[in-house]
Design a protein around this motif. Sequence first.
Motif, PDB file in Angstrom:
ATOM      1  N   ALA A  80      -8.136  -4.128   7.138  1.00 25.99           N
ATOM      2  CA  ALA A  80      -7.846  -2.718   7.362  1.00 25.99           C
ATOM      3  C   ALA A  80      -6.479  -2.648   8.038  1.00 25.99           C
ATOM      4  CB  ALA A  80      -8.912  -2.079   8.253  1.00 25.99           C
ATOM      5  N   PRO A  81      -5.433  -2.282   7.321  1.00 30.12           N
ATOM      6  CA  PRO A  81      -4.077  -2.388   7.858  1.00 30.12           C
ATOM      7  C   PRO A  81      -3.757  -1.308   8.873  1.00 30.12           C
ATOM      8  CG  PRO A  81      -4.004  -1.343   5.724  1.00 30.12           C
ATOM      9  CD  PRO A  81      -5.440  -1.750   5.952  1.00 30.12           C
ATOM     10  N   ILE A  82      -2.900  -1.660   9.830  1.00 29.20           N
ATOM     11  CA  ILE A  82      -2.342  -0.654  10.736  1.00 29.20           C
ATOM     12  C   ILE A  82      -1.339   0.191   9.966  1.00 29.20           C
ATOM     13  CG2 ILE A  82      -0.969  -0.279  12.833  1.00 29.20           C
ATOM     14  CD1 ILE A  82      -2.019  -3.107  13.728  1.00 29.20           C
ATOM     15  N   ASP A  83      -0.401  -0.499   9.337  1.00 30.53           N
ATOM     16  CA  ASP A  83       0.624   0.118   8.506  1.00 30.53           C
ATOM     17  C   ASP A  83       0.458  -0.450   7.107  1.00 30.53           C
ATOM     18  OD1 ASP A  83       2.933   0.759   7.088  1.00 30.53           O
ATOM     19  OD2 ASP A  83       4.275   0.511   8.794  1.00 30.53           O
ATOM     20  N   GLY A  84       0.108   0.406   6.162  1.00 29.69           N
ATOM     21  CA  GLY A  84      -0.191  -0.058   4.815  1.00 29.69           C
ATOM     22  C   GLY A  84       0.960  -0.756   4.120  1.00 29.69           C
ATOM     23  N   ARG A  87      -8.167   1.606   4.395  1.00 22.01           N
ATOM     24  CA  ARG A  87      -6.763   1.963   4.193  1.00 22.01           C
ATOM     25  C   ARG A  87      -6.172   1.019   3.147  1.00 22.01           C
ATOM     26  NH1 ARG A  87      -4.902   2.106  10.567  1.00 22.01           N
ATOM     27  NH2 ARG A  87      -5.838   4.113  11.129  1.00 22.01           N
ATOM     28  N   LEU A  88      -5.447   1.581   2.195  1.00 23.30           N
ATOM     29  CA  LEU A  88      -4.896   0.764   1.127  1.00 23.30           C
ATOM     30  C   LEU A  88      -3.630   0.047   1.575  1.00 23.30           C
ATOM     31  CD1 LEU A  88      -5.073  -0.139  -1.805  1.00 23.30           C
ATOM     32  CD2 LEU A  88      -3.766   1.909  -2.442  1.00 23.30           C
ATOM     33  N   ILE A  89      -3.589  -1.269   1.356  1.00 22.17           N
ATOM     34  CA  ILE A  89      -2.389  -2.063   1.622  1.00 22.17           C
ATOM     35  C   ILE A  89      -1.429  -1.855   0.465  1.00 22.17           C
ATOM     36  CG2 ILE A  89      -1.492  -4.400   1.934  1.00 22.17           C
ATOM     37  CD1 ILE A  89      -4.294  -5.109   3.071  1.00 22.17           C
ATOM     38  N   MET A  90      -0.210  -1.473   0.784  1.00 23.07           N
ATOM     39  CA  MET A  90       0.763  -1.094  -0.226  1.00 23.07           C
ATOM     40  C   MET A  90       1.707  -2.250  -0.562  1.00 23.07           C
ATOM     41  SD  MET A  90      -0.273   1.970  -0.701  1.00 23.07           S
ATOM     42  CE  MET A  90       1.020   2.635  -1.752  1.00 23.07           C
ATOM     43  N   ASN A  91       2.233  -2.187  -1.800  1.00 17.84           N
ATOM     44  CA  ASN A  91       3.334  -3.058  -2.243  1.00 17.84           C
ATOM     45  C   ASN A  91       3.040  -4.538  -2.092  1.00 17.84           C
ATOM     46  OD1 ASN A  91       4.947  -0.703  -2.766  1.00 17.84           O
ATOM     47  ND2 ASN A  91       5.318  -0.572  -0.557  1.00 17.84           N
ATOM     48  N   SER A  92       1.799  -4.917  -2.332  1.00 16.98           N
ATOM     49  CA  SER A  92       1.425  -6.325  -2.291  1.00 16.98           C
ATOM     50  C   SER A  92       0.544  -6.661  -3.489  1.00 16.98           C
ATOM     51  CB  SER A  92       0.686  -6.674  -0.997  1.00 16.98           C
ATOM     52  OG  SER A  92       0.203  -8.006  -1.050  1.00 16.98           O
ATOM     53  N   ASP A 136       2.227   6.475   8.308  1.00 13.87           N
ATOM     54  CA  ASP A 136       2.161   5.110   7.772  1.00 13.87           C
ATOM     55  C   ASP A 136       0.775   4.737   7.257  1.00 13.87           C
ATOM     56  OD1 ASP A 136       0.793   4.792  10.157  1.00 13.87           O
ATOM     57  OD2 ASP A 136       2.310   3.537  11.098  1.00 13.87           O
ATOM     58  N   ASP A 137      -0.185   5.665   7.353  1.00 20.65           N
ATOM     59  CA  ASP A 137      -1.525   5.457   6.805  1.00 20.65           C
ATOM     60  C   ASP A 137      -1.589   6.153   5.449  1.00 20.65           C
ATOM     61  OD1 ASP A 137      -4.207   5.368   6.143  1.00 20.65           O
ATOM     62  OD2 ASP A 137      -4.923   6.060   8.093  1.00 20.65           O
ATOM     63  N   ASN A 138      -1.696   5.374   4.379  1.00 19.79           N
ATOM     64  CA  ASN A 138      -1.713   5.944   3.035  1.00 19.79           C
ATOM     65  C   ASN A 138      -2.841   6.959   2.844  1.00 19.79           C
ATOM     66  OD1 ASN A 138      -0.739   5.898   0.185  1.00 19.79           O
ATOM     67  ND2 ASN A 138      -2.788   5.114  -0.208  1.00 19.79           N
ATOM     68  N   ASN A 139      -3.916   6.836   3.609  1.00 18.74           N
ATOM     69  CA  ASN A 139      -5.029   7.773   3.481  1.00 18.74           C
ATOM     70  C   ASN A 139      -4.634   9.212   3.797  1.00 18.74           C
ATOM     71  OD1 ASN A 139      -6.827   5.837   2.673  1.00 18.74           O
ATOM     72  ND2 ASN A 139      -7.833   5.624   4.653  1.00 18.74           N
ATOM     73  N   VAL A 140      -3.601   9.378   4.611  1.00 19.61           N
ATOM     74  CA  VAL A 140      -3.144  10.727   4.949  1.00 19.61           C
ATOM     75  C   VAL A 140      -2.784  11.508   3.683  1.00 19.61           C
ATOM     76  CG1 VAL A 140      -1.199  11.994   5.973  1.00 19.61           C
ATOM     77  CG2 VAL A 140      -2.428  10.296   7.317  1.00 19.61           C
ATOM     78  N   ASN A 141      -2.210  10.807   2.708  1.00 18.76           N
ATOM     79  CA  ASN A 141      -1.839  11.478   1.461  1.00 18.76           C
ATOM     80  C   ASN A 141      -3.052  12.076   0.773  1.00 18.76           C
ATOM     81  OD1 ASN A 141       0.955  10.715   1.609  1.00 18.76           O
ATOM     82  ND2 ASN A 141       0.354   8.652   1.016  1.00 18.76           N
ATOM     83  N   PHE A 142      -4.198  11.429   0.925  1.00 18.68           N
ATOM     84  CA  PHE A 142      -5.420  11.922   0.292  1.00 18.68           C
ATOM     85  C   PHE A 142      -6.128  12.948   1.170  1.00 18.68           C
ATOM     86  CE2 PHE A 142      -4.497   7.848  -1.623  1.00 18.68           C
ATOM     87  CZ  PHE A 142      -4.625   8.131  -2.975  1.00 18.68           C
ATOM     88  N   ASN A 153      -1.125   0.830  -5.501  1.00 17.96           N
ATOM     89  CA  ASN A 153      -0.477   0.406  -4.252  1.00 17.96           C
ATOM     90  C   ASN A 153       0.991   0.036  -4.450  1.00 17.96           C
ATOM     91  OD1 ASN A 153      -0.530  -2.151  -5.415  1.00 17.96           O
ATOM     92  ND2 ASN A 153      -1.149  -3.170  -3.512  1.00 17.96           N
ATOM     93  N   GLY A 154       1.549   0.415  -5.580  1.00 17.44           N
ATOM     94  CA  GLY A 154       2.945   0.116  -5.852  1.00 17.44           C
ATOM     95  C   GLY A 154       3.126  -1.092  -6.738  1.00 17.44           C
ATOM     96  N   THR A 155       2.062  -1.876  -6.891  1.00 18.47           N
ATOM     97  CA  THR A 155       2.111  -3.031  -7.787  1.00 18.47           C
ATOM     98  C   THR A 155       1.170  -2.836  -8.970  1.00 18.47           C
ATOM     99  OG1 THR A 155       0.335  -4.264  -6.690  1.00 18.47           O
ATOM    100  CG2 THR A 155       2.566  -4.526  -5.804  1.00 18.47           C
ATOM    101  N   GLY A 156       0.432  -1.755  -8.955  1.00 21.89           N
ATOM    102  CA  GLY A 156      -0.543  -1.468  -9.995  1.00 21.89           C
ATOM    103  C   GLY A 156      -1.778  -0.817  -9.388  1.00 21.89           C
ATOM    104  N   VAL A 157      -2.672  -0.352 -10.242  1.00 19.41           N
ATOM    105  CA  VAL A 157      -3.905   0.286  -9.783  1.00 19.41           C
ATOM    106  C   VAL A 157      -4.862  -0.782  -9.272  1.00 19.41           C
ATOM    107  CG1 VAL A 157      -5.915   1.646 -10.464  1.00 19.41           C
ATOM    108  CG2 VAL A 157      -3.649   2.237 -11.343  1.00 19.41           C
ATOM    109  N   ILE A 158      -5.406  -0.545  -8.082  1.00 16.73           N
ATOM    110  CA  ILE A 158      -6.330  -1.495  -7.453  1.00 16.73           C
ATOM    111  C   ILE A 158      -7.769  -1.065  -7.758  1.00 16.73           C
ATOM    112  CG2 ILE A 158      -7.028  -2.612  -5.314  1.00 16.73           C
ATOM    113  CD1 ILE A 158      -4.097  -3.118  -6.151  1.00 16.73           C
ATOM    114  N   PRO A 159      -8.579  -1.936  -8.372  1.00 12.90           N
ATOM    115  CA  PRO A 159      -9.991  -1.604  -8.593  1.00 12.90           C
ATOM    116  C   PRO A 159     -10.669  -1.268  -7.264  1.00 12.90           C
ATOM    117  CG  PRO A 159      -9.379  -3.603  -9.772  1.00 12.90           C
ATOM    118  CD  PRO A 159      -8.238  -3.290  -8.861  1.00 12.90           C
ATOM    119  N   SER A 160     -11.358  -0.149  -7.227  1.00 12.65           N
ATOM    120  CA  SER A 160     -11.840   0.387  -5.955  1.00 12.65           C
ATOM    121  C   SER A 160     -13.305   0.784  -6.029  1.00 12.65           C
ATOM    122  CB  SER A 160     -11.019   1.625  -5.557  1.00 12.65           C
ATOM    123  OG  SER A 160      -9.635   1.342  -5.525  1.00 12.65           O
TER     124      SER A 160
END
Length: 355
Positions: free
Chosen positions: A89-93, A115-120, A166-172, A319-326
């Motif tokens: 669970a990332p502090i900063d995605g 929280r989704l980890i971004m760009n990885s 910095d929490d991607n969940n805020v966007n949702f 997450n910036g690298t593709g859709v993550i199965p969720s």
Amino acid sequence: MKIKTTLTTLCCAVLACTAFSAANAATIGVSMPTQSLQRWNQDGHNLKAQLEAAGHKVELLYAGDNDIPTQVSQIENMISGDVDVLVVAPIDGGALTTALQGAIDKAIPVVSYDRLIMNSKAISYYATFDNYKVGQIQGNFIVDQLKLKDDATTPKNIELFTGSIDDNNVNFFFGGAMDILQPYLDSGKLVCKSGQTKKEQVATLNWSTEEAQKRMENLISSVGYGPDGVKLDVVLSSNDSVANGVTNALTASGYNADNFPLLTGQDCDKPSVKNIKRGLQTMSVFKDTRVLADQVVKMVNAIVDNKEVPVNDTKTYNNGTGVIPSYLCSPIVVTKDNLKEVLIDSGYYTEKEVK
């Protein structure tokens, strides 16, 4: 043991709050952002307990008080220690790309938690609640409670609070709520006296109660909100730690249960549950951490056993690298009316804990 991940397809498994044992035991690294917020304490310990019940060895670490370098170091150490699966669970995605390179190099699957980890490219799966739905629930609750669909609705004054940018969940969270509320702002049925309606304007660093309180105090001062001043009908708050700051500021300025604005929240933290009982917060969106932990255990077990990993969303979370199965768990609304049934009778809290 090293685990080879496989491509997953859509799976609509019904979630139950009982963890199933894996055929193979593994070492699972769990990285949580902080112990200063109640929900992360509960998430970490629920997850550890259920993973251990499934037969796994668990290394659970908290990154101080949302300290990114600490989380980076802890993750790197778990990777170098050859954990079989990482749950993070990332502090900063967006701050873990370099730290997780080792997971790619060692083919260690990574489950992004809540929280989704971004760009990885290290992220194999994502487990969370339907966070867009959380925002929609809050928005629709406001619409229904204020009867905004009625033709003769008197304009209502609203202020908006969300969490950390910095929490991607805020966007949702914020996006889902504003998709519901924006038409009423456009029509004038809702009025934001401060004019602060953009995500960047209403964000709260680290979801901090203290920062939310300061901003609400500033709004009270600048706009003139108060029991005997400008009427404040509703405050959209994306979660409970922020809502608690709003509550502190409003009660200090003279609001009480008889004149308190409608106030939303999320997580059903103990202080907010107590405030709901007292009439100082109207609702909170409940995300049962036991259910989320149970689902993550099922995902980890499937990874360890090289089986199809249960997911129910393969389109939403890129997450910036593709859709993550969720896998998206379902949240529910808690108000004073159903608080006992949902939180007490289910064993999530005891009566004494939220008295």
